[in-house]
Design a protein around this motif. Sequence first.
Motif: not given
Length: 77
Positions: A62-77
């Motif tokens: 949660q602190q690293l914003c992995w959960v819940p992921p933002t749409p931008d972060y999901v795209f980078r994954m």
Amino acid sequence: MHTTMSGRQVGTFVVYDAQGVPEQAFPATGRSFAVTQTHWFRITDGAVREHWANRDDLGQAQQLCWVPPTPDYVFRM
């Protein structure tokens, strides 16, 4: 042993399966985190024979914003 692990994610965090094969990768967020851990050891004849750990993996995610992921972060994954 009760510890606090803290840091900043500046590189990719890779999760491995039981065979040591990369299973998932979390791109760097540049965010800082601090989570507590408790470790228990069974020591016999001066050697660690067993080790148990209680970690706050969800708090770290949660602190690293992995959960819940933002749409931008999901795209980078």
